[in-house]
Scaffold this motif. Structure first.
Motif, mmCIF file in Angstrom:
data_model
loop_
_atom_site.group_PDB
_atom_site.id
_atom_site.type_symbol
_atom_site.label_atom_id
_atom_site.label_comp_id
_atom_site.label_asym_id
_atom_site.label_seq_id
_atom_site.Cartn_x
_atom_site.Cartn_y
_atom_site.Cartn_z
ATOM 1 N N ARG A 46 38.668 35.411 47.644
ATOM 2 C CA ARG A 46 38.515 34.907 47.012
ATOM 3 C C ARG A 46 39.700 34.797 45.342
ATOM 4 O O ARG A 46 40.232 35.496 45.056
ATOM 5 C CB ARG A 46 37.549 33.281 46.518
ATOM 6 N N GLU A 47 39.434 33.504 45.289
ATOM 7 C CA GLU A 47 40.953 33.215 43.463
ATOM 8 C C GLU A 47 39.732 34.536 42.104
ATOM 9 O O GLU A 47 40.231 35.092 42.009
ATOM 10 C CB GLU A 47 41.152 32.426 43.064
ATOM 11 N N ASP A 48 38.370 34.849 42.713
ATOM 12 C CA ASP A 48 37.919 35.040 42.375
ATOM 13 C C ASP A 48 36.846 36.410 42.403
ATOM 14 O O ASP A 48 36.322 36.729 43.285
ATOM 15 C CB ASP A 48 36.117 34.176 41.209
ATOM 16 N N VAL A 49 37.852 37.235 42.274
ATOM 17 C CA VAL A 49 38.066 38.563 43.020
ATOM 18 C C VAL A 49 36.126 39.415 42.775
ATOM 19 O O VAL A 49 35.526 39.978 43.281
ATOM 20 C CB VAL A 49 38.738 39.958 42.667
ATOM 21 N N PHE A 50 35.732 39.145 41.632
ATOM 22 C CA PHE A 50 34.307 39.743 40.914
ATOM 23 C C PHE A 50 33.730 38.922 41.936
ATOM 24 O O PHE A 50 32.186 39.570 41.518
ATOM 25 C CB PHE A 50 34.423 39.440 39.843
ATOM 26 N N ALA A 51 33.528 38.314 42.954
ATOM 27 C CA ALA A 51 32.035 37.246 43.970
ATOM 28 C C ALA A 51 32.862 38.569 44.823
ATOM 29 O O ALA A 51 31.412 38.038 45.318
ATOM 30 C CB ALA A 51 32.693 35.988 44.056
ATOM 31 N N GLY A 142 37.665 45.261 46.358
ATOM 32 C CA GLY A 142 38.643 43.545 45.828
ATOM 33 C C GLY A 142 38.470 43.442 44.375
ATOM 34 O O GLY A 142 39.730 43.299 43.662
ATOM 35 N N PRO A 143 37.766 43.906 43.646
ATOM 36 C CA PRO A 143 37.341 43.769 42.287
ATOM 37 C C PRO A 143 38.434 44.564 42.036
ATOM 38 O O PRO A 143 38.745 44.242 40.428
ATOM 39 C CB PRO A 143 36.210 43.922 41.974
ATOM 40 N N ARG A 208 33.537 41.870 33.083
ATOM 41 C CA ARG A 208 33.464 41.866 34.921
ATOM 42 C C ARG A 208 34.886 43.452 34.671
ATOM 43 O O ARG A 208 34.648 43.444 35.755
ATOM 44 C CB ARG A 208 33.992 41.093 35.435
ATOM 45 N N LEU A 209 36.066 43.152 34.120
ATOM 46 C CA LEU A 209 36.620 44.380 33.751
ATOM 47 C C LEU A 209 36.336 45.601 33.140
ATOM 48 O O LEU A 209 36.780 46.331 32.901
ATOM 49 C CB LEU A 209 37.671 43.605 33.109
ATOM 50 N N ARG A 210 34.905 46.226 32.719
ATOM 51 C CA ARG A 210 34.095 47.276 31.442
ATOM 52 C C ARG A 210 35.094 47.991 32.601
ATOM 53 O O ARG A 210 35.349 49.322 32.139
ATOM 54 C CB ARG A 210 33.263 46.618 31.271
ATOM 55 N N LEU A 211 34.975 48.021 33.951
ATOM 56 C CA LEU A 211 35.390 49.364 34.710
ATOM 57 C C LEU A 211 36.554 49.538 34.763
ATOM 58 O O LEU A 211 36.882 50.650 34.751
ATOM 59 C CB LEU A 211 34.024 49.219 35.967
ATOM 60 N N VAL A 212 37.095 48.664 33.957
ATOM 61 C CA VAL A 212 38.528 48.745 34.489
ATOM 62 C C VAL A 212 39.458 48.969 33.571
ATOM 63 O O VAL A 212 39.283 47.692 32.727
ATOM 64 C CB VAL A 212 39.361 47.553 35.600
ATOM 65 N N PRO A 213 39.789 50.406 32.870
ATOM 66 C CA PRO A 213 40.125 50.106 30.883
ATOM 67 C C PRO A 213 41.287 49.308 31.228
ATOM 68 O O PRO A 213 42.082 49.243 32.186
ATOM 69 C CB PRO A 213 40.715 51.374 30.875
ATOM 70 N N LEU A 214 41.268 48.305 29.640
ATOM 71 C CA LEU A 214 42.811 47.848 29.331
ATOM 72 C C LEU A 214 43.620 48.675 28.648
ATOM 73 O O LEU A 214 43.130 49.730 28.388
ATOM 74 C CB LEU A 214 41.833 46.599 28.127
ATOM 75 N N LYS A 215 44.266 48.265 29.497
ATOM 76 C CA LYS A 215 45.972 48.905 28.355
ATOM 77 C C LYS A 215 46.080 48.398 26.727
ATOM 78 O O LYS A 215 45.332 47.666 26.465
ATOM 79 C CB LYS A 215 47.414 48.680 28.845
#
Length: 329
Positions: A46-51, A142-143, A208-215
């Motif tokens: 869905r739009e909310d991929v974290f779900a 997905g996430p 929720r994005l803490r596992l995906v490092p921000l640029k």
């Protein structure tokens, strides 16, 4: 073109999350056309991929229960109208037991009917295996594939709020010039609550994005956006107070339009322009200076305590803008 670009990420995510489990199941030899492995990507993302992980677990539970219902019915009864109705009744019951009245787990009934319609030895086990592979891929990938841009989402929300506040304050200024109350009710209350909702949504996305490092660039942009979100939240409270006082004052007037309220129109417009500049990330010093000058003129013309209360919300808005200026990038 921009709408197409926004859709590319979700479309690519769906294709990858459908193709990977398909390929895995073909490699494992579950079947030559493992459609159930590709379905979770279509039905879960869905739009909310974290779900996705939560929806994936719910779907897998529905598949297991649906398969068990169909296998049990077919074990004891032959294909007939009676057995079909029994599968329908048990499948519907399972939908609501695993889900709820508002969001039933439809996967229970879907799986039960698919197994019932495909009474082939080995198919129930193959469907369980393929669904498990598809669910696992969606939950894990997905996430992580093309995650949402927290800065773009928060910036779009702030820009929409900024435009709505400017329109609301301009309308308030026009009504004040006519001695009319400010618009009130649920729409106005919802407007003043939006900055807190934007900040909470941004914090939730970042968590929720803490596992995906921000640029590094994204971190810098977010650092520049947060003060503006804070200013929006702070001024929403002061402007809500001002509009409430303005409405009460206008309703209390019994001898025609209130001169103090009518004289507020240019002050409200100047405050609106200063806030708009600040929320855009620009220097609002000139507009703020003009608004403060109009505030002083109104204070000189209407010095009573009741008039001071009427202006208090705008005065506090000016103070918030002045505190914000040194942190504006």
């Amino acid at each position: 073109m921009s709408a197409l670009r926004v859709s590319l990420g979700p479309a690519a995510r769906l294709v990858v999350c459908a193709a990977v489990p398909w390929g895995l199941c073909v490699w494992l030899g579950t079947s030559t056309a493992p459609v159930p492995a590709a379905l979770p990507a279509v039905l879960i993302l869905r739009e909310d991929v974290f779900a996705a992980p939560r929806l994936a677990l719910e779907r897998m539970a529905g598949v297991v229960v649906g398969v068990l219902i169909a296998v049990a019915v077919l074990h004891w009864l032959p294909l007939s109208t009676a057995s079909f109705l029994l599968v329908m009744v048990c499948g519907c019951a399972g939908m609501y037991l695993l889900g709820g009245a508002a969001t039933p787990n439809q996967q229970v009934l879907i799986s039960a009917l698919m197994i019932y319609a495909t009474a082939t030895p080995g198919y129930p086990l193959a469907r369980l295996e393929e669904s498990a592979v598809g669910v696992a891929v969606v939950a894990l990938l997905g996430p992580l594939l093309w995650p949402p841009d927290p800065y773009r989402t928060a910036r779009a929300g702030l820009d929409a709020y900024r435009a709505d506040v400017a329109a609301r304050l301009d309308g308030i200024a026009d009504r004040a010039a006519a001695g009319q109350p400010a618009p009130a009710g649920p729409p106005a209350l919802a407007l003043w609550r939006r900055p807190q909702a934007l900040a909470a949504a941004l914090d939730g996305t970042l968590a929720r994005l803490r596992l995906v490092p921000l640029k590094r660039a994204e971190g810098a942009r977010l650092a520049g956006l947060r003060p503006r979100l804070g200013l929006a939240a702070r001024t929403a409270l002061t402007l809500q107070f001002f509009t409430s006082e303005l409405t009460d004052r206008a309703h209390a007037a019994t001898a025609g339009p209130d001169p103090a309220v009518r004289a507020l129109a240019p002050l409200v417009r100047a405050t609106s322009r200063a806030l708009d500049e600040a929320l855009r990330g620009a220097d609002c010093t000139a507009e703020l200076t003009r608004a403060r000058a109009l505030d002083a003129a109104h204070r000189a013309a209407f010095p009573t305590r009741h008039d001071a209360v009427l202006r208090a919300g705008l005065h506090l808005t000016h103070e918030a803008l002045a505190d914000h200026q040194p942190t504006t990038p």
